[in-house]
Design an enzyme around this catalytic site. Structure first.
Site, PDB file in Angstrom:
ATOM      1  CG  HIS A  56      -2.490  16.215   6.564  1.00 36.89           C
ATOM      2  ND1 HIS A  56      -1.856  16.235   5.523  1.00 36.89           N
ATOM      3  CD2 HIS A  56      -1.937  17.703   7.001  1.00 36.89           C
ATOM      4  CE1 HIS A  56      -0.759  17.436   5.391  1.00 36.89           C
ATOM      5  NE2 HIS A  56      -1.362  18.241   6.008  1.00 36.89           N
ATOM      6  N   GLY A  80      12.731   2.941  -6.318  1.00 33.39           N
ATOM      7  CA  GLY A  80      12.701   2.208  -6.154  1.00 33.39           C
ATOM      8  C   GLY A  80      11.615   0.992  -7.642  1.00 33.39           C
ATOM      9  CE  LYS A  88       6.835  -4.319  -6.703  1.00 36.00           C
ATOM     10  NZ  LYS A  88       6.778  -6.052  -6.650  1.00 36.00           N
ATOM     11  CG  HIS A 142       5.987  -1.945   1.619  1.00 33.68           C
ATOM     12  ND1 HIS A 142       5.068  -1.918   2.519  1.00 33.68           N
ATOM     13  CD2 HIS A 142       6.965  -2.079   2.182  1.00 33.68           C
ATOM     14  CE1 HIS A 142       5.793  -2.399   3.322  1.00 33.68           C
ATOM     15  NE2 HIS A 142       6.673  -2.342   2.939  1.00 33.68           N
ATOM     16  N   PRO A 143       3.199  -3.019   0.133  1.00 33.55           N
ATOM     17  CG  PRO A 143       3.574  -4.902   0.788  1.00 33.55           C
ATOM     18  CD  PRO A 143       4.006  -4.016  -0.066  1.00 33.55           C
ATOM     19  CB  THR A 144       1.432  -2.206   5.141  1.00 34.83           C
ATOM     20  OG1 THR A 144       2.483  -2.073   4.823  1.00 34.83           O
ATOM     21  CG2 THR A 144       0.753  -4.028   4.736  1.00 34.83           C
ATOM     22  CB  ALA A 145       5.845   1.646   3.969  1.00 31.06           C
TER      23      ALA A 145
END
Length: 299
Positions: free
Chosen positions: A82, A163, A166, A168-171
């Site tokens: 998805h 925000g 860029k 979020h590094p994981t989310a």
């Protein structure tokens, strides 16, 4: 009962029960919120959660669930059938009772600001909450999915509404909005030829000249080796389920393929199903008060 808002967040996890339960638990903890449905899908690697309640309580539950998903889902590792841009992919607010669409738009803005400010996740607004005209449709916001947005978020035209530009590094990112009831409806085909599902999806999609209010795509259910036409019906009164079903059935027959089943994802308005019953049963002068349970509901 006073003001009621429905919220249907979609999370990019459908395979790890312990993660899904931890996210759902955040919803259950909030007073004034009633959990209606949890629909995980392993092939899509996605879970749709539906809850309803007082506006501010619903907003809090959505934020807490998003925070837990941020903690437990790593988009650098996530894969599924998805489209998605983040751990919490999309959070729509839907007015139910004594709540205007404008109030839901305000909720979307408040939540978007909280997610960006407190969790560091960039947020895009869509549908009635959209601030940018070409972001009204969810597929347009998700163009390129997580990987594409990660590469382009620094471009001015793809900067988030809330925000920093860029991921979020994981989310990843999250899309928040306000809309009317949407019926998520999938039709499974008796074939594993994905190209057939994609061609059928194109034949019914509004943007391809198909039905108004219909968004569709062809996907594979890898665990069942079955091709699926995955459909979002954004106005079930403007284009009813039975019309889409009959068209998919007819288009599939052109390729010598049958429909082996269909499914509803999440909760669905009763009227959408009554319309189907009225059509297939050829009911004359039908009234929803003829449904026994409808007479048990207090006004």
């Amino acid at each position: 009962m006073g003001k009621l808002v429905e919220c249907v967040p979609n999370f990019s996890e459908g395979r790890r029960p312990e993660v899904i339960e931890a996210i759902v638990e955040e919803v259950k903890k909030v007073k004034g919120v009633k959990l209606l449905d949890v629909k995980p899908d392993a092939s899509h690697n996605r879970t749709v959660v539906t809850f309803v309640g007082e506006p501010q309580s619903v907003k809090l539950a959505a934020f807490n669930a998003c925070a837990k998903a941020c903690e437990l889902i790593d988009m650098e590792q996530q894969q599924g059938g998805h489209p998605r841009v983040g751990a919490t992919d999309v959070i729509p607010f839907i007015p139910v009772k004594e709540v205007s669409m404008e109030e839901c738009v305000q909720l979307a803005n408040e939540l978007g600001s909280d997610i960006a400010g407190k969790l560091g996740i960039p947020v895009y607004l869509y549908e009635e909450a959209a601030k940018v005209p070409n972001r009204k449709r969810l597929p347009d916001v998700r163009k390129g999915e997580y990987e594409g947005l990660k590469a382009e978020i620094s471009k001015p035209e793809r900067h988030p509404d809330y925000g920093q530009p860029k991921m979020h590094p994981t989310a990843g990112a999250t899309v928040v909005g306000a809309r009317q009831f949407l019926v998520a409806y999938n039709i499974n085909l008796g074939t594993n030829d994905l190209s057939i599902a994609k061609r059928i999806a194109d034949s019914i999609r509004e943007v391809k000249g198909g039905f108004k209010y219909v968004r569709a795509m062809g996907v594979m259910l890898e665990d069942r080796d079955v091709a699926q036409v995955s459909i979002n019906m954004v106005n079930y009164t403007g284009t009813p389920l039975f019309r889409v079903f009959e068209t998919v059935k007819s288009e599939a027959a052109r390729y010598g393929v049958s429909i082996i089943g269909s499914e509803l994802v999440g909760v669905t308005p009763l009227q959408a199903l009554l319309d189907v019953a009225e059509f297939y049963l050829r009911l004359e002068n039908f009234d929803r008060k003829q449904v026994f349970e409808e007479n048990l509901v207090e006004d």
